[in-house]
Design a protein around this motif. Structure first.
Motif: not given
Length: 254
Positions: A126-141
């Protein structure tokens, strides 16, 4: 209904938790899923689950806002809980750069570490993102080997972001933000693939209209459900059945 993200163990509910639970049951709530945030939230979360064992299910994880310089020690203590209690997910985890970027590197390390736990334990995240969607998607990918699954909770992003999340095999958790007039979600929700949508409140935060600004609670999941059905031009019952099925499948709820 299933409220897939509710902090009903929080102090905001200490004075009337029984009544909140009663209203949730009256609204047709089948499960309330409890995300952990830090070391201090574990005891009240598990106590709440023990008080309502038919209704509540707990997760275990370290929220990015509680990551600091002692991240390794904290993660070790969080991880040890998986040997003591069954959890339905690793969460809530992620990256939050809204309040403070001081521990950005530590947040990223904690995120990747907890994604590894999910792989090892075959659990959703369960992922929380705030002002970090690009960083989160890059790491997740970079970490997605086909086994990772989960949800970006409290989704309030663009259609493009929704598609990028779905492409990685992840769900979108829709909550109170979906009812806000200035959120732009009235344009986004019609384009969403409901096979990847689940409902949540994130209570006590982000209460849906007409309760915006007040304390949120699981019974208000109904308002999110109605808003999604309205935006999709679907029957409410059809959206209920679809999102409930999605949540049960994702979190392996019987």
């Amino acid at each position: 209904m299933i409220d897939t993200h509710a902090h009903i163990y929080a102090a905001e509910f200490d004075s009337d938790r029984e009544q909140v639970i009663a209203r949730a049951r009256s609204a047709g709530m089948e499960y309330i899923l409890l995300p952990n945030i830090d070391l201090d939230s574990i005891e009240p979360m598990l106590t709440t689950q023990a008080s309502y064992p038919d209704l509540c299910r707990s997760m275990m994880g370290l929220h990015p806002c509680y990551v600091d310089g002692n991240v390794e020690q904290t993660l070790a203590q969080i991880h040890a809980w998986f040997d003591k209690h069954p959890f339905i997910a690793v969460g809530e985890i992620g990256i939050d750069l809204y309040w403070d970027k001081t521990y950005k590197a530590e947040q990223e390390h904690a995120f990747i570490t907890q994604l590894d736990w999910a792989k090892q334990k075959d659990l959703p995240v369960v992922i929380h993102t705030r002002d970090s969607i690009e960083e989160t998607l890059t790491l997740l990918e970079s970490q997605q080997d086909g086994s990772l699954r989960g949800v970006f909770h409290c989704f309030g992003g663009s259609i493009e972001e929704a598609k990028a999340i779905n492409k990685l095999g992840f769900h979108l958790g829709l909550g109170g933000v979906s009812t806000f007039k200035n959120s732009g979600m009235d344009k986004v929700i019609p384009e969403l693939d409901l096979d990847y949508v689940i409902l949540e409140t994130d209570c006590p935060y982000l209460a849906p209209v007409p309760h915006r600004g007040k304390r949120n609670e699981p019974a208000y999941t109904q308002l999110v459900l109605e808003r999604v059905a309205q935006c999709k031009e679907w029957d409410v019952q059809a959206v209920l059945e679809k999102t409930t099925h999605n949540a049960k499948r994702l979190f392996n709820l019987s």
